[in-house]
Design an enzyme around this catalytic site. Structure first.
Site, PDB file in Angstrom:
ATOM      1  N   HIS A 126       0.804  -1.268   0.178  1.00  0.00           N
ATOM      2  CA  HIS A 126       0.172   0.032   0.030  1.00  0.00           C
ATOM      3  C   HIS A 126       1.012   1.138  -0.037  1.00  0.00           C
ATOM      4  CE1 HIS A 126      -2.928   3.085   2.033  1.00  0.00           C
ATOM      5  NE2 HIS A 126      -3.733   2.280   1.529  1.00  0.00           N
ATOM      6  N   ASP A 203       3.441  -4.113   7.824  1.00  0.00           N
ATOM      7  CA  ASP A 203       1.890  -3.411   7.735  1.00  0.00           C
ATOM      8  C   ASP A 203       1.113  -4.294   8.116  1.00  0.00           C
ATOM      9  OD1 ASP A 203      -0.347  -2.134   6.867  1.00  0.00           O
ATOM     10  OD2 ASP A 203       0.625  -1.575   4.939  1.00  0.00           O
ATOM     11  N   GLN A 206      -4.510  -4.763   7.478  1.00  0.00           N
ATOM     12  CA  GLN A 206      -5.367  -5.644   7.016  1.00  0.00           C
ATOM     13  C   GLN A 206      -5.471  -7.061   7.740  1.00  0.00           C
ATOM     14  OE1 GLN A 206      -7.919  -5.072   4.986  1.00  0.00           O
ATOM     15  NE2 GLN A 206      -6.938  -3.069   4.136  1.00  0.00           N
ATOM     16  N   CYS A 369      -4.828   2.503  -3.614  1.00  0.00           N
ATOM     17  CA  CYS A 369      -3.533   2.904  -3.188  1.00  0.00           C
ATOM     18  C   CYS A 369      -2.345   1.885  -3.266  1.00  0.00           C
ATOM     19  CB  CYS A 369      -3.804   3.226  -1.392  1.00  0.00           C
ATOM     20  SG  CYS A 369      -5.052   4.284  -1.180  1.00  0.00           S
TER      21      CYS A 369
HETATM   22  N1  C6P Z   1      -6.402   0.455   3.208  1.00  0.00           N
HETATM   23  C1  C6P Z   1      -8.166   0.174   1.592  1.00  0.00           C
HETATM   24  O1  C6P Z   1      -9.321   0.470   1.171  1.00  0.00           O
HETATM   25  P1  C6P Z   1      -4.748   4.024   7.305  1.00  0.00           P
HETATM   26  O2  C6P Z   1      -5.545   4.639   6.252  1.00  0.00           O
HETATM   27  O3  C6P Z   1      -3.486   4.598   7.817  1.00  0.00           O
HETATM   28  O4  C6P Z   1      -5.653   3.619   8.245  1.00  0.00           O
HETATM   29  O5  C6P Z   1      -4.300   2.601   6.475  1.00  0.00           O
HETATM   30  C2  C6P Z   1      -3.428   2.568   5.535  1.00  0.00           C
HETATM   31  C3  C6P Z   1      -3.181   1.116   5.001  1.00  0.00           C
HETATM   32  C4  C6P Z   1      -1.983   0.599   5.068  1.00  0.00           C
HETATM   33  N2  C6P Z   1      -1.664  -0.619   4.751  1.00  0.00           N
HETATM   34  C5  C6P Z   1      -2.685  -1.377   4.117  1.00  0.00           C
HETATM   35  C6  C6P Z   1      -2.277  -2.746   3.748  1.00  0.00           C
HETATM   36  C7  C6P Z   1      -3.934  -0.691   3.833  1.00  0.00           C
HETATM   37  O6  C6P Z   1      -4.882  -1.596   3.398  1.00  0.00           O
HETATM   38  C8  C6P Z   1      -4.169   0.458   4.304  1.00  0.00           C
HETATM   39  C9  C6P Z   1      -5.623   0.971   4.268  1.00  0.00           C
HETATM   40  C10 C6P Z   1      -7.760   0.943   2.653  1.00  0.00           C
HETATM   41  O7  C6P Z   1      -7.363  -0.716   1.078  1.00  0.00           O
HETATM   42  C11 C6P Z   1      -7.698   2.600   2.210  1.00  0.00           C
HETATM   43  S1  C6P Z   1      -6.629   3.057   1.115  1.00  0.00           S
END
Ligand code: C6P
Length: 416
Positions: A126, A203, A206, A369
């Site tokens: 991401h 990370d 998910q 993203c």
């Molecule tokens: N993915 C999706 O619809 P935040 O926004 O900081 O809480 O999470 C960011 C993020 C980081 N790593 C992974 C693997 C993610 O999936 C996400 C967030 C959402 O897939 C919003 S783009």
């Protein structure tokens, strides 16, 4: 064999007020859980109860409200520590989200990297676990090295063995892809990182909402995730870090609450975790996150995972019945999370999203993203459904009906 406790989906759904609403005249089918999950009444209540009965700033006041608020906030730190089996709750830092947790790390590594050092990432990251490292590489002169994603949507450990070497200082990898659902072999990657003298950063945005994640068993150095993807409020993230490493790291944000002593010219830092929590934190939302963790723990992460695998398997079977539909990522549901990205005929993912929304189905469309991964897949975008504990096979059927309608609108046979 122990019988798997089944989730009582009807009872669970009754806990989520938003699931009662209709969208465009149809019952809401919320399949955008990888973006953010819905909130149970217990979390909504925890938030309003806090403001109605306890609201005070924490760590500062000596009055009753301040002490109650501080105890509730710190109690959630212990719950988070227990969830991921952190050896010490002081290793749990509250941030705003996964993105901020990863930025905290990338900034703190600025002084530690030299030109020629390597940061190992994967092509399925991401942007939140990519762009902070790109900026760090620019600041430090370090080089980014990537693991490829193979045809099956997975990483290749043999390639990881080749690419993690003496120059590698940071291995930063997603545990569960938000596009492919792939579950990566984190324990193996952490072992390779440590053999090379690098740190392993995960990370978990998910994975933590869906899998039991144990930082000691995986032997990872850092883990980042977000409350809002696991029934909790937005505005709360977590950074777990190995205590010795957090002790060595300088602060990311500075100001109130993160200091030990301040003179006009200098300052020294507070002990962990406060060194990394400058200013008034998101007290109410952290406390409500605690209610989300209680809710998840009551159901049991194993039961949630079993439900996710079952529902994902059912969705994939139903989707495979449709002619013209391509699913990305591992074919075995037990090797992936409960996200299913797909393209359908030549219909743009945005059009799919708009059409199924007319039937009340909320899914996500776009690059998610993860633009480098889209390039690897050879597509500009995908549509994506993602499930959580309140989703049902009946909702999958409604989604399939809506997809067939999209096919008909675009003049395709629906393949049913
Ligand atoms: N993915 C999706 O619809 P935040 O926004 O900081 O809480 O999470 C960011 C993020 C980081 N790593 C992974 C693997 C993610 O999936 C996400 C967030 C959402 O897939 C919003 S783009």
């Amino acid at each position: 064999m122990i019988a798997r406790p089944a989730l009582d989906l009807e009872a669970i759904r009754a806990d989520f007020p938003i699931l009662n609403r209709t969208v465009n005249g149809h019952p809401l089918v919320y399949f955008d859980n990888a973006a953010t999950t819905q909130k149970p009444q217990a979390v909504i209540d925890a938030l309003s109860n806090y403001y109605q009965s306890t609201n005070a700033n924490i760590h500062r006041g000596l009055h009753t409200l301040a002490e109650e608020a501080t105890a509730a906030y710190e109690g959630v730190r212990h719950k988070v520590g227990a969830l991921i089996n952190a050896p010490d709750p002081r290793s749990v830092i509250f941030t705003r989200n996964t993105t901020e947790s990863l930025n905290l790390l990338a900034y703190s590594w600025t002084q530690r990297l030299r030109p020629g050092d390597e940061i190992l990432l994967t092509m399925m990251e991401h942007h939140s676990n990519l762009v902070p490292w790109q900026l760090l590489a620019q600041r430090s002169g370090a080089r980014l090295v990537f693991l490829d994603v193979n045809e099956a949507g997975e990483l290749d450990l043999a390639q990881a063995k080749e690419r993690i070497g003496p120059r590698t200082k940071v291995v930063a990898v997603v545990q569960m892809s938000n596009v492919l659902g792939t579950i990566n072999p984190i324990a193996d990657l952490a072992q390779l990182a440590h053999r090379a003298g690098a740190v392993c950063i995960v990370d978990g945005a998910q994975s933590v909402p869906h899998l039991p994640v144990d930082v000691q068993t995986l032997d990872v150095d850092f883990l980042a995730f977000s409350s809002h993807k696991m029934l909790g409020p937005t505005g709360v993230g977590v950074l777990y870090g190995r205590r010795e490493l957090l002790e060595e790291m300088g602060p990311f944000l500075s100001g109130g609450e993160m200091i030990s002593a301040v003179t006009p010219e200098t300052a020294t830092w507070a002990a962990l975790p406060h060194k990394f929590e400058a200013g008034t934190p998101n007290i109410a939302d952290v406390i409500a996150f605690g209610a989300a963790l209680d809710y998840l723990q009551t159901l049991g992460l194993e039961a949630l995972r079993a439900h996710a695998v079952e529902l994902t398997a059912y969705a994939m079977v139903r989707m495979h019945e449709l002619e013209g539909l391509t699913i990305y990522g591992p074919s075995a549901p037990e090797r992936r999370g409960s996200v299913v990205s797909f393209n359908y005929w030549d219909i743009h993912a945005h059009d799919i999203s708009t059409i199924v929304d007319q039937r009340g189905v909320a899914l996500r469309a776009g690059h998610h993203c993860a633009q480098p991964l889209m390039r690897t897949l050879g597509v500009p975008a995908t549509a994506r459904v993602s499930f959580y504990l309140y989703n049902t096979p009946g909702e999958v059927d409604l989604f399939i009906d809506a997809l067939q309608e999209a096919a008909a609108i675009f003049g395709h046979r629906d393949g049913a």
